[in-house]
Design a protein around this motif. Structure first.
Motif, PDB file in Angstrom:
ATOM      1  N   TYR A 172       0.799  -1.219   0.000  1.00 31.09           N
ATOM      2  CA  TYR A 172       0.000   0.000   0.000  1.00 31.09           C
ATOM      3  C   TYR A 172       0.837   1.277   0.000  1.00 31.09           C
ATOM      4  O   TYR A 172       0.285   2.384  -0.125  1.00 31.09           O
ATOM      5  CB  TYR A 172      -0.959  -0.008   1.194  1.00 31.09           C
ATOM      6  CG  TYR A 172      -1.972  -1.133   1.117  1.00 31.09           C
ATOM      7  CD1 TYR A 172      -2.856  -1.220   0.048  1.00 31.09           C
ATOM      8  CD2 TYR A 172      -2.023  -2.120   2.102  1.00 31.09           C
ATOM      9  CE1 TYR A 172      -3.774  -2.253  -0.039  1.00 31.09           C
ATOM     10  CE2 TYR A 172      -2.949  -3.158   2.025  1.00 31.09           C
ATOM     11  CZ  TYR A 172      -3.815  -3.215   0.947  1.00 31.09           C
ATOM     12  OH  TYR A 172      -4.729  -4.240   0.869  1.00 31.09           O
ATOM     13  N   LYS A 173       2.147   1.164   0.182  1.00 34.40           N
ATOM     14  CA  LYS A 173       3.068   2.304   0.061  1.00 34.40           C
ATOM     15  C   LYS A 173       2.718   3.459   0.999  1.00 34.40           C
ATOM     16  O   LYS A 173       2.898   4.631   0.682  1.00 34.40           O
ATOM     17  CB  LYS A 173       3.087   2.835  -1.385  1.00 34.40           C
ATOM     18  CG  LYS A 173       3.217   1.789  -2.466  1.00 34.40           C
ATOM     19  CD  LYS A 173       4.527   1.030  -2.383  1.00 34.40           C
ATOM     20  CE  LYS A 173       4.656   0.027  -3.524  1.00 34.40           C
ATOM     21  NZ  LYS A 173       5.895  -0.771  -3.429  1.00 34.40           N
ATOM     22  N   GLY A 174       2.202   3.128   2.175  1.00 34.69           N
ATOM     23  CA  GLY A 174       1.855   4.162   3.133  1.00 34.69           C
ATOM     24  C   GLY A 174       1.585   3.550   4.488  1.00 34.69           C
ATOM     25  O   GLY A 174       1.516   2.327   4.626  1.00 34.69           O
ATOM     26  N   GLU A 175       1.415   4.420   5.499  1.00 34.77           N
ATOM     27  CA  GLU A 175       1.223   3.907   6.859  1.00 34.77           C
ATOM     28  C   GLU A 175      -0.006   4.507   7.515  1.00 34.77           C
ATOM     29  O   GLU A 175      -0.236   5.715   7.431  1.00 34.77           O
ATOM     30  CB  GLU A 175       2.478   4.157   7.706  1.00 34.77           C
ATOM     31  CG  GLU A 175       2.984   5.597   7.718  1.00 34.77           C
ATOM     32  CD  GLU A 175       2.482   6.389   8.901  1.00 34.77           C
ATOM     33  OE1 GLU A 175       1.751   5.826   9.733  1.00 34.77           O
ATOM     34  OE2 GLU A 175       2.810   7.582   8.982  1.00 34.77           O
ATOM     35  N   PRO A 176      -0.817   3.670   8.188  1.00 35.78           N
ATOM     36  CA  PRO A 176      -1.997   4.145   8.912  1.00 35.78           C
ATOM     37  C   PRO A 176      -1.728   4.368  10.397  1.00 35.78           C
ATOM     38  O   PRO A 176      -2.664   4.503  11.180  1.00 35.78           O
ATOM     39  CB  PRO A 176      -2.983   2.988   8.716  1.00 35.78           C
ATOM     40  CG  PRO A 176      -2.100   1.769   8.745  1.00 35.78           C
ATOM     41  CD  PRO A 176      -0.773   2.195   8.145  1.00 35.78           C
ATOM     42  N   PHE A 177      -0.445   4.381  10.789  1.00 42.05           N
ATOM     43  CA  PHE A 177      -0.079   4.416  12.208  1.00 42.05           C
ATOM     44  C   PHE A 177       0.137   5.848  12.725  1.00 42.05           C
ATOM     45  O   PHE A 177       0.496   6.028  13.887  1.00 42.05           O
ATOM     46  CB  PHE A 177       1.195   3.602  12.442  1.00 42.05           C
ATOM     47  CG  PHE A 177       1.237   2.290  11.702  1.00 42.05           C
ATOM     48  CD1 PHE A 177       0.255   1.331  11.914  1.00 42.05           C
ATOM     49  CD2 PHE A 177       2.234   2.026  10.776  1.00 42.05           C
ATOM     50  CE1 PHE A 177       0.277   0.129  11.226  1.00 42.05           C
ATOM     51  CE2 PHE A 177       2.262   0.826  10.090  1.00 42.05           C
ATOM     52  CZ  PHE A 177       1.279  -0.124  10.306  1.00 42.05           C
ATOM     53  N   VAL A 178      -0.030   6.834  11.868  1.00 45.54           N
ATOM     54  CA  VAL A 178       0.144   8.259  12.207  1.00 45.54           C
ATOM     55  C   VAL A 178       1.567   8.528  12.688  1.00 45.54           C
ATOM     56  O   VAL A 178       1.787   9.363  13.568  1.00 45.54           O
ATOM     57  CB  VAL A 178      -0.901   8.728  13.253  1.00 45.54           C
ATOM     58  CG1 VAL A 178      -1.076  10.248  13.236  1.00 45.54           C
ATOM     59  CG2 VAL A 178      -2.272   8.102  13.000  1.00 45.54           C
ATOM     60  N   TRP A 179       2.540   7.833  12.114  1.00 47.88           N
ATOM     61  CA  TRP A 179       3.937   8.064  12.466  1.00 47.88           C
ATOM     62  C   TRP A 179       4.478   9.328  11.819  1.00 47.88           C
ATOM     63  O   TRP A 179       5.571   9.797  12.178  1.00 47.88           O
ATOM     64  CB  TRP A 179       4.790   6.864  12.051  1.00 47.88           C
ATOM     65  CG  TRP A 179       4.533   5.639  12.878  1.00 47.88           C
ATOM     66  CD1 TRP A 179       3.858   5.554  14.055  1.00 47.88           C
ATOM     67  CD2 TRP A 179       4.957   4.298  12.581  1.00 47.88           C
ATOM     68  NE1 TRP A 179       3.830   4.257  14.517  1.00 47.88           N
ATOM     69  CE2 TRP A 179       4.499   3.461  13.638  1.00 47.88           C
ATOM     70  CE3 TRP A 179       5.678   3.710  11.541  1.00 47.88           C
ATOM     71  CZ2 TRP A 179       4.740   2.097  13.667  1.00 47.88           C
ATOM     72  CZ3 TRP A 179       5.921   2.350  11.566  1.00 47.88           C
ATOM     73  CH2 TRP A 179       5.457   1.546  12.619  1.00 47.88           C
ATOM     74  N   TYR A 180       3.736   9.888  10.854  1.00 47.11           N
ATOM     75  CA  TYR A 180       4.199  11.121  10.225  1.00 47.11           C
ATOM     76  C   TYR A 180       4.234  12.279  11.225  1.00 47.11           C
ATOM     77  O   TYR A 180       4.966  13.255  11.022  1.00 47.11           O
ATOM     78  CB  TYR A 180       3.314  11.484   9.032  1.00 47.11           C
ATOM     79  CG  TYR A 180       1.893  11.856   9.378  1.00 47.11           C
ATOM     80  CD1 TYR A 180       1.559  13.177   9.706  1.00 47.11           C
ATOM     81  CD2 TYR A 180       0.882  10.904   9.374  1.00 47.11           C
ATOM     82  CE1 TYR A 180       0.258  13.511  10.024  1.00 47.11           C
ATOM     83  CE2 TYR A 180      -0.424  11.250   9.688  1.00 47.11           C
ATOM     84  CZ  TYR A 180      -0.725  12.550  10.010  1.00 47.11           C
ATOM     85  OH  TYR A 180      -2.025  12.893  10.330  1.00 47.11           O
ATOM     86  N   VAL A 181       3.460  12.174  12.325  1.00 50.82           N
ATOM     87  CA  VAL A 181       3.452  13.252  13.329  1.00 50.82           C
ATOM     88  C   VAL A 181       4.797  13.355  14.044  1.00 50.82           C
ATOM     89  O   VAL A 181       5.392  14.439  14.085  1.00 50.82           O
ATOM     90  CB  VAL A 181       2.285  13.058  14.323  1.00 50.82           C
ATOM     91  CG1 VAL A 181       2.378  14.078  15.457  1.00 50.82           C
ATOM     92  CG2 VAL A 181       0.948  13.186  13.601  1.00 50.82           C
ATOM     93  N   PRO A 182       5.358  12.256  14.628  1.00 56.17           N
ATOM     94  CA  PRO A 182       6.696  12.387  15.225  1.00 56.17           C
ATOM     95  C   PRO A 182       7.775  12.652  14.176  1.00 56.17           C
ATOM     96  O   PRO A 182       8.790  13.290  14.482  1.00 56.17           O
ATOM     97  CB  PRO A 182       6.911  11.043  15.933  1.00 56.17           C
ATOM     98  CG  PRO A 182       5.937  10.099  15.317  1.00 56.17           C
ATOM     99  CD  PRO A 182       4.774  10.923  14.906  1.00 56.17           C
ATOM    100  N   ALA A 183       7.583  12.180  12.938  1.00 55.39           N
ATOM    101  CA  ALA A 183       8.569  12.454  11.885  1.00 55.39           C
ATOM    102  C   ALA A 183       8.585  13.938  11.537  1.00 55.39           C
ATOM    103  O   ALA A 183       9.650  14.524  11.287  1.00 55.39           O
ATOM    104  CB  ALA A 183       8.249  11.619  10.636  1.00 55.39           C
TER     105      ALA A 183
END
Length: 405
Positions: free
Chosen positions: A350-361
């Motif tokens: 799916y080439k993406g993440e549903p874990f909301v890790w983009y917030v700490p990144a």
């Protein structure tokens, strides 16, 4: 003086009563509790199904409405939701209002099309549409879903949807899915919507939460099954997650409103059986993202508390400390293995993440433009990810004496 006081009093009361000019009697309004969206035969049109509650059912006026249905279901074809709202007035005597609207049901075929985002985007123009409204993706047509959904325990349709949507906090088998989150993650990030159906393709599995909606072996009861997630990315649906993958997605998020869930794991001592546990978050998940290296490094630590609720294999874990350690390690490894499998699936498929890790990144960058230029979704696909579960077992079931030291 008396005349002045009279004029002042009259003006004062006029101001107080002027707000009643827009008053609307309840009996003149039709309250929509659920909306279904389907693709129409014309590619640029949509079939909109309105489920309108009958206000007399299950109230003090029930005796007068014994033979009336709990809701009126009407489907019209229109360019968008607001146009459909006007068209439905041609056959409905009361003013249609979205003041009590809480649920949107979207057909899977529509959710996978380019038209999906345009329809949802135009829907929130109406000030009556609340962003807290829940989004459900149905495997079949939404109109068929609404007509087939006849719960035996709830005569009021809005209560059924309200109760079912709240179940995610106790089970984790479906995600928190509303319009507000959908529009926040409409580009790039993955959004998980509730997946549901009234159709059956029953499959028996040893693991009770690896089902998708419609697969749960159920012999009677309400026709609707809600389990699993519809994955939405870049404004359209791209796939599904089953119940177990949905639960893991919620656990891997830094913060989650998920309270607890009951899950089963293989019994490491008596391998013919599975042990059921109640799993609870033991604090927030700790997520560290290092974007200063290639590939990016993500470290995740998930603290959980467990209560053993069922032990069909009758292994004496309560009396044997060594077996307790074996059980704890087995559950820890099972959770970590399943989580890494899910992460690999998201990276490769799916080439993406549903874990909301983009917030700490995102915290590693001074400006939003710098973060957007970094392209987190692309870096996630190659990221080096380490997941650890900190497992604490609170009790091993009922025991009549302390464990042997």
């Amino acid at each position: 003086m008396r005349i002045s006081c009279s004029i002042f009093a009259a003006a004062f009361f006029i101001l107080l009563l002027s707000g009643c000019g827009e008053r609307k009697e309840l009996e003149t309004q039709a309250f929509v509790v659920a909306i279904g969206l389907d693709k129409a035969e014309d590619d640029n049109l949509v079939d909109v199904t309105f489920q309108i509650a009958n206000p007399q059912v299950n109230t003090s006026q029930t005796a007068e409405a014994q033979n009336e249905p709990s809701s009126d279901i009407v489907t019209v074809t229109a360019p968008d939701l607001l146009a459909a709202k006007e068209l439905v007035q041609t056959s409905h005597s009361r003013k249609v209002t979205f003041a009590h609207l809480e649920t949107f049901i979207v057909e899977e075929d529509l959710a996978r099309s380019d038209l999906f985002h345009n329809i949802m985007g135009s829907a929130i123009v109406d000030p009556e549409v609340r962003r807290e409204s829940v989004m459900i993706v149905s495997r079949e047509k939404a109109s068929k879903f609404i007509h087939a959904n006849k719960p035996t325990m709830e005569t009021r349709p809005h209560k059924y949807y309200e109760f079912m949507e709240k179940r995610w906090e106790k089970t984790g088998l479906v995600p928190l899915s509303n319009l507000n989150i959908f529009f926040h993650r409409v580009d790039g990030e993955l959004f998980l919507a509730i997946y549901a159906t009234t159709e059956r393709e029953e499959v028996e599995k040893r693991n009770e939460d690896t089902y998708l909606a419609g697969e749960v072996p159920q012999k009677s009861g309400d026709p609707v099954q809600m389990i699993g997630s519809a994955i939405i990315q870049n404004r359209k649906m791209i796939g599904t997650l089953d119940g177990e993958e949905t639960r893991l997605s919620l656990l891997l998020r830094r913060k989650s409103l998920l309270e607890s869930m009951v899950a089963s794991f293989p019994d490491p001592v008596n391998k013919e059986f599975r042990i059921s546990v109640r799993m609870m978050r033991n604090g927030n998940t700790k997520v560290k993202v290092d974007t200063n290296r290639e590939p990016a490094k993500v470290q995740v630590k998930v603290p959980v508390r467990l209560q053993i609720t069922s032990n069909p294999g009758l292994v004496s874990y309560t009396m044997n400390e060594e077996k307790q350690k074996i059980l704890k390690q087995s559950i820890k490894e099972n959770l970590e293995r399943s989580s890494l499998k899910l992460i690999k699936k998201m990276q490769n498929e799916y080439k993406g993440e549903p874990f909301v890790w983009y917030v700490p990144a995102r915290k590693n960058f001074w400006t939003v433009k710098q973060f957007e230029k970094y392209d987190w979704e692309k870096h996630f696909q190659d990221a080096d990810i380490d997941v650890q579960y900190d497992v604490m077992i609170e009790n091993f079931g009922e025991q009549i004496r302390p464990p042997v030291k």
